[in-house]
Write a protein that holds these residues in place. Structure first.
Motif, PDB file in Angstrom:
ATOM      1  N   VAL A 181      74.620  20.676  23.104  1.00  0.00           N
ATOM      2  CA  VAL A 181      73.453  20.484  22.244  1.00  0.00           C
ATOM      3  C   VAL A 181      73.065  21.761  21.509  1.00  0.00           C
ATOM      4  O   VAL A 181      72.158  21.749  20.688  1.00  0.00           O
ATOM      5  CB  VAL A 181      72.247  19.911  23.032  1.00  0.00           C
ATOM      6  CG1 VAL A 181      72.569  18.517  23.539  1.00  0.00           C
ATOM      7  CG2 VAL A 181      71.852  20.831  24.177  1.00  0.00           C
ATOM      8  N   SER A 182      73.741  22.860  21.797  1.00  0.00           N
ATOM      9  CA  SER A 182      73.479  24.104  21.061  1.00  0.00           C
ATOM     10  C   SER A 182      74.746  24.546  20.335  1.00  0.00           C
ATOM     11  O   SER A 182      75.847  24.491  20.876  1.00  0.00           O
ATOM     12  CB  SER A 182      73.027  25.218  22.003  1.00  0.00           C
ATOM     13  OG  SER A 182      71.877  24.830  22.697  1.00  0.00           O
ATOM     14  N   TYR A 183      74.526  25.030  19.140  1.00  0.00           N
ATOM     15  CA  TYR A 183      75.638  25.391  18.257  1.00  0.00           C
ATOM     16  C   TYR A 183      76.400  26.626  18.756  1.00  0.00           C
ATOM     17  O   TYR A 183      77.629  26.634  18.774  1.00  0.00           O
ATOM     18  CB  TYR A 183      75.045  25.644  16.870  1.00  0.00           C
ATOM     19  CG  TYR A 183      76.001  26.025  15.762  1.00  0.00           C
ATOM     20  CD1 TYR A 183      76.685  25.064  15.047  1.00  0.00           C
ATOM     21  CD2 TYR A 183      76.153  27.366  15.390  1.00  0.00           C
ATOM     22  CE1 TYR A 183      77.519  25.414  13.990  1.00  0.00           C
ATOM     23  CE2 TYR A 183      76.985  27.723  14.330  1.00  0.00           C
ATOM     24  CZ  TYR A 183      77.669  26.743  13.644  1.00  0.00           C
ATOM     25  OH  TYR A 183      78.487  27.092  12.596  1.00  0.00           O
ATOM     26  N   TRP A 231      79.522  23.057  11.685  1.00  0.00           N
ATOM     27  CA  TRP A 231      78.513  22.032  11.985  1.00  0.00           C
ATOM     28  C   TRP A 231      79.150  20.648  11.976  1.00  0.00           C
ATOM     29  O   TRP A 231      78.799  19.770  12.769  1.00  0.00           O
ATOM     30  CB  TRP A 231      77.362  22.083  10.965  1.00  0.00           C
ATOM     31  CG  TRP A 231      76.378  23.173  11.241  1.00  0.00           C
ATOM     32  CD1 TRP A 231      76.210  24.318  10.522  1.00  0.00           C
ATOM     33  CD2 TRP A 231      75.444  23.228  12.329  1.00  0.00           C
ATOM     34  NE1 TRP A 231      75.225  25.073  11.103  1.00  0.00           N
ATOM     35  CE2 TRP A 231      74.738  24.445  12.202  1.00  0.00           C
ATOM     36  CE3 TRP A 231      75.136  22.374  13.389  1.00  0.00           C
ATOM     37  CZ2 TRP A 231      73.732  24.820  13.103  1.00  0.00           C
ATOM     38  CZ3 TRP A 231      74.144  22.745  14.282  1.00  0.00           C
ATOM     39  CH2 TRP A 231      73.454  23.958  14.144  1.00  0.00           C
ATOM     40  N   CYS A 273      69.311  11.788  23.835  1.00  0.00           N
ATOM     41  CA  CYS A 273      68.231  11.452  22.903  1.00  0.00           C
ATOM     42  C   CYS A 273      66.906  11.301  23.629  1.00  0.00           C
ATOM     43  O   CYS A 273      66.753  10.440  24.494  1.00  0.00           O
ATOM     44  CB  CYS A 273      68.566  10.157  22.160  1.00  0.00           C
ATOM     45  SG  CYS A 273      67.320   9.687  20.957  1.00  0.00           S
ATOM     46  N   HIS A 308      66.251  17.071   5.159  1.00  0.00           N
ATOM     47  CA  HIS A 308      65.269  17.502   6.154  1.00  0.00           C
ATOM     48  C   HIS A 308      63.866  17.039   5.783  1.00  0.00           C
ATOM     49  O   HIS A 308      63.135  16.512   6.621  1.00  0.00           O
ATOM     50  CB  HIS A 308      65.263  19.029   6.266  1.00  0.00           C
ATOM     51  CG  HIS A 308      66.289  19.563   7.209  1.00  0.00           C
ATOM     52  ND1 HIS A 308      65.994  20.459   8.206  1.00  0.00           N
ATOM     53  CD2 HIS A 308      67.608  19.316   7.303  1.00  0.00           C
ATOM     54  CE1 HIS A 308      67.103  20.752   8.871  1.00  0.00           C
ATOM     55  NE2 HIS A 308      68.093  20.077   8.336  1.00  0.00           N
ATOM     56  N   ASN A 344      72.271  14.338  12.737  1.00  0.00           N
ATOM     57  CA  ASN A 344      71.212  15.039  12.015  1.00  0.00           C
ATOM     58  C   ASN A 344      69.877  14.299  12.084  1.00  0.00           C
ATOM     59  O   ASN A 344      68.835  14.929  12.080  1.00  0.00           O
ATOM     60  CB  ASN A 344      71.622  15.277  10.562  1.00  0.00           C
ATOM     61  CG  ASN A 344      72.494  16.516  10.400  1.00  0.00           C
ATOM     62  OD1 ASN A 344      72.030  17.637  10.556  1.00  0.00           O
ATOM     63  ND2 ASN A 344      73.778  16.310  10.110  1.00  0.00           N
ATOM     64  N   TRP A 402      68.396  15.290  15.212  1.00  0.00           N
ATOM     65  CA  TRP A 402      67.897  16.654  15.034  1.00  0.00           C
ATOM     66  C   TRP A 402      66.516  16.642  14.376  1.00  0.00           C
ATOM     67  O   TRP A 402      65.547  17.214  14.864  1.00  0.00           O
ATOM     68  CB  TRP A 402      68.893  17.448  14.176  1.00  0.00           C
ATOM     69  CG  TRP A 402      68.529  18.876  13.979  1.00  0.00           C
ATOM     70  CD1 TRP A 402      67.416  19.369  13.369  1.00  0.00           C
ATOM     71  CD2 TRP A 402      69.292  20.016  14.417  1.00  0.00           C
ATOM     72  NE1 TRP A 402      67.443  20.734  13.388  1.00  0.00           N
ATOM     73  CE2 TRP A 402      68.563  21.159  14.018  1.00  0.00           C
ATOM     74  CE3 TRP A 402      70.508  20.169  15.082  1.00  0.00           C
ATOM     75  CZ2 TRP A 402      69.022  22.458  14.266  1.00  0.00           C
ATOM     76  CZ3 TRP A 402      70.964  21.462  15.324  1.00  0.00           C
ATOM     77  CH2 TRP A 402      70.223  22.591  14.927  1.00  0.00           C
ATOM     78  N   PHE A 448      69.019  18.187  20.097  1.00  0.00           N
ATOM     79  CA  PHE A 448      69.491  19.419  19.445  1.00  0.00           C
ATOM     80  C   PHE A 448      68.359  20.372  19.035  1.00  0.00           C
ATOM     81  O   PHE A 448      68.557  21.574  18.954  1.00  0.00           O
ATOM     82  CB  PHE A 448      70.326  19.120  18.184  1.00  0.00           C
ATOM     83  CG  PHE A 448      71.419  18.132  18.415  1.00  0.00           C
ATOM     84  CD1 PHE A 448      72.477  18.414  19.283  1.00  0.00           C
ATOM     85  CD2 PHE A 448      71.398  16.899  17.786  1.00  0.00           C
ATOM     86  CE1 PHE A 448      73.492  17.498  19.492  1.00  0.00           C
ATOM     87  CE2 PHE A 448      72.419  15.978  17.990  1.00  0.00           C
ATOM     88  CZ  PHE A 448      73.467  16.286  18.842  1.00  0.00           C
ATOM     89  N   TYR A 449      67.207  19.830  18.730  1.00  0.00           N
ATOM     90  CA  TYR A 449      66.116  20.605  18.150  1.00  0.00           C
ATOM     91  C   TYR A 449      64.821  20.141  18.798  1.00  0.00           C
ATOM     92  O   TYR A 449      64.584  18.933  18.907  1.00  0.00           O
ATOM     93  CB  TYR A 449      66.086  20.344  16.644  1.00  0.00           C
ATOM     94  CG  TYR A 449      64.995  21.061  15.882  1.00  0.00           C
ATOM     95  CD1 TYR A 449      65.192  22.361  15.439  1.00  0.00           C
ATOM     96  CD2 TYR A 449      63.784  20.430  15.596  1.00  0.00           C
ATOM     97  CE1 TYR A 449      64.198  23.018  14.729  1.00  0.00           C
ATOM     98  CE2 TYR A 449      62.791  21.076  14.882  1.00  0.00           C
ATOM     99  CZ  TYR A 449      63.004  22.372  14.454  1.00  0.00           C
ATOM    100  OH  TYR A 449      62.020  23.017  13.741  1.00  0.00           O
ATOM    101  N   SER A 450      63.999  21.086  19.219  1.00  0.00           N
ATOM    102  CA  SER A 450      62.795  20.658  19.941  1.00  0.00           C
ATOM    103  C   SER A 450      61.497  21.231  19.374  1.00  0.00           C
ATOM    104  O   SER A 450      60.434  21.024  19.932  1.00  0.00           O
ATOM    105  CB  SER A 450      62.917  21.012  21.413  1.00  0.00           C
ATOM    106  OG  SER A 450      63.661  22.184  21.573  1.00  0.00           O
TER     107      SER A 450
END
Ligand code: FAD
Length: 601
Positions: free
Chosen positions: A150-152, A322, A345, A413, A450, A453, A459-461
DNA sequence: TTCGATGTTGCATAC
DNA sequence: CGTATGCAACATCGA
């Protein structure tokens, strides 16, 4: 003596195709370049006119390229499902080997497995060759034990531990002849597409009758590439033509400005630029394989080599990675496209979230009884979809999406944040479906990934960071994108172009704008909507369960979140007194009591 | 196990 | 115009 079908799919090119090369390495006596027009994409998957046109152009370009190399050959387009059509071709054309490029989304993996079994049962050798991505997901999996990343950063470290992707190979200079292609006795009754047709999500994209399955080999019987008319598709309105020729032309043009490549920083590129765009717009070509990702990657490497250049994640090579990131995660995440059953998720009690019966089967949306709040949410979704929210930055982007099929990453976005974590608190699945319909670069890994995300589901919090209604003004105070796609606002002065509802009546009048008539009033008070949504996000994060939690599987999760909110609202102070304490998720149900039906990988 | 640094891409305000 | 800071605040990773 090898008689080979090369099954073209999302690899519509001749340059750098390892799978096609594998077919040629069999030294075929005859080679049939083949395409199956899969009814799944005609009916079930949402595909709007622009992506259809892009695909048909890509197919035509590939067919022409084949014919150029061998005038006796072409792309042989068959109309039917691969699981029935291909076995028939294997028999009738006396095929010894079938070759295709590996694909990784849940539908194609299942379909291809079925084709593979049918072919093998018929005694035909099957060759599935990696090529769509830089790294073979199976090689990555060997290092990661199949766990989602989950992290790039850590993911890229794994990639760095693998052999560098190979340099591209040239297009073939010759292709074997096809054999006789007689298929006179194919019967539609044995190749029915009716079950697909029953689940048709594309009626709204047609303005004529869909006749694609009226024949197997096209109206002229020449295996030709279908037309928009055959599909009954409405007129396309896009500006990005499909095809390998166009892809390579655009790549060449982009490669001219070396400084731009060396200094590329994705977050600094202007989402409102459209003529030309601030990024490469190569995404649809990569999606359909009209451009090989290795060709792109090595061109970039050769430009930046020996220079002081930007790095992943913001560099262009970083963008390629990505792509790898989401393809890999799609492959290893069960129930990737849904919330329910998806372990990465976060469960958030979105409005218009999908509903399931107690057997775990989805309830068709036509059978839902909507609460007043959900009726309101449907109106917002509808306005968002068609660029009628009354927020010009949002509307311009959504209209560009619908009209051209490509929008900048930060524009994605803006509108995705707005619909989900930022303002409207509507399920990311709904937004994902709209993108699926309109994007020419739609890709199941990148789109769904995405969307998770942007909705702060995975992926993003940092859900508390929200894009504003004037985000575009960070680059362009005068709002060129709005002026282009919302021309009814074009006479507004810069000061009010992003926020016309703040303009004095006299200014609106001067610009010929009447809110509610020539352009919508804001569909809600953005400050109030944001505050409300942020409170709900906070609560969902507080409860902190994921799609594979028992409460999600048995349908009690929404209640659980409501109770969480009630408890917090009751003045239960314990949590807020120790704000830095992380709440561990309730891990009940991870390995399940009795779980309703769930697809498992 | 704990803790601090980090995370492609927020905004408003100050200087 | 740029960059720095506060704002309220999360999950992951690795030392
Ligand atoms: C909600 C949402 C949905 C998206 N859906 C899709 C989609 O369906 N298909 C799609 O190709 N991209 C999707 N993206 C990712 C990204 O926005 C596009 O790939 C990019 O804007 C395409 O423009 P470009 O080719 O000019 O990108 P460039 O900046 O020029 O990047 C070059 C290539 O890198 C890859 N890439 C760039 N950004 C990403 C990313 N964030 N994730 C994965 N790959 C990336 C693409 O293949 C792209 O063509 C989505 C992003 C968001 C926020």
């Amino acid at each position: 003596m090898a008689r080979v079908i090369y099954w073209f799919r999302t690899d519509l090119r001749l340059h750098d195709s390892p799978a096609l090369q594998a077919a040629l390495d069999l030294k075929p006596d005859v080679l049939f370049p083949t395409w199956c027009f899969d009814p799944r994409y005609v009916y079930e998957q949402r595909v709007g006119p622009n992506r259809w046109k892009f695909l048909l152009e890509s197919m035509s370009d590939t067919s022409a390229a084949i014919t150029k190399v061998n005038p006796k050959s072409q792309l042989f387009v068959l109309r039917g499902h691969p699981t029935t059509i291909l076995p028939a071709l294997l028999r009738k054309w006396k095929i010894s080997d079938i070759v295709w490029e590996k694909d990784d989304d849940p539908y194609t993996m299942e379909r291809d497995k079925a084709v593979e079994k049918l072919a093998k049962d018929a005694g035909v050798k099957v060759h599935v060759v990696h090529g769509h991505t830089l790294y073979d997901a199976e090689a990555i999996e060997a290092k990661t034990k199949g766990k989602p990343y989950v992290s790039y950063g850590p993911f890229v470290k794994i990639l760095e531990g693998l052999p560098q992707p190979p340099r591209p190979i040239d297009a073939p200079s010759s292709l074997p002849n096809p054999g006789p292609t007689d298929l006179a006795d194919l019967k539609r009754s044995e190749h029915s597409v009716d079950t697909w047709k029953k689940n048709d999500n594309n009626a709204e994209n047609r303005d004529g009758e869909d006749k694609i399955y009226a024949s197997f080999t096209g109206p002229d019987g020449k295996f030709s590439v279908p037309t928009m008319e055959e599909l009954g598709m409405a007129k396309a309105t896009g500006i990005h033509p499909g095809g390998e020729t166009e892809a390579l032309k655009r790549l060449e043009a982009y490669m001219k400005d070396k400084e731009a490549i060396i200094n590329f920083e994705k977050p600094k590129t202007n989402p409102g630029a459209f003529d030309p765009a601030a990024t490469t717009v190569l995404s649809p070509y990569l999606k359909f394989g009209a451009l090989s990702v290795r060709t792109f990657y090595w061109r970039l490497q050769d430009v930046v080599k020996g220079t002081k250049h930007t790095q992943p994640p913001v560099s262009l090579i970083g963008q390629c990675l990505w792509r790898e990131f989401f393809h890999y995660n799609m492959r290893v995440t069960p129930n990737w496209h849904e919330i329910r059953g998806n372990p990465i998720c976060k469960y958030i009690d979105w409005r218009l979230d999908d509903r399931y019966d107690d057997k775990g089967e989805p309830i068709p949306r036509s059978e839902w009884k909507l609460s007043d709040e959900e009726k309101e949410a449907e109106k917002v979704l509808e306005a968002w979809t068609h660029g009628q929210t009354g927020f010009p930055w949002i509307d311009a982007i959504m209209r560009q999406l619908k009209m051209h099929g490509w929008i900048h990453h930060l524009a994605r976005h803006s509108v995705a944040c707005f619909l989900t974590r930022g303002h409207a608190y509507i399920s990311w699945v709904r937004g994902k479906e709209v993108f699926e319909r309109w994007l020419i670069d739609h890709d199941p890994a990148m789109n769904t990934g995405n969307w998770m995300w942007l909705s702060a589901s995975a992926f993003y919090s940092q859900w508390f960071r929200v894009y504003g209604m004037a985000y575009g003004s960070n680059w362009d105070k005068s709002g060129a994108l709005i002026r282009e796609f919302c021309p009814e606002l074009n006479k507004l002065p810069d000061k009010y172009i992003y926020e016309p509802w703040k303009a004095p009546v006299s200014v609106l009048k001067e610009a010929g704008v009447t809110l509610g008539q020539t352009y919508p009033r804001p569909i809600f008070d953005d400050k109030a909507a944001k505050a409300e949504t942020q409170a709900k996000m906070k609560n969902a994060y507080h409860v902190n369960i994921h799609g594979d939690h028992e409460a999600v599987l048995n349908g009690t999760a929404a209640k659980m979140l409501k109770e969480g909110a009630a408890a917090a609202g009751d003045g239960e102070e314990s949590e807020s007194k120790s704000p830095s304490k992380k709440r561990k998720p309730d891990s009940k149900g991870k390995d399940g009591l009795k779980q309703p039906k769930l697809k498992m990988k």
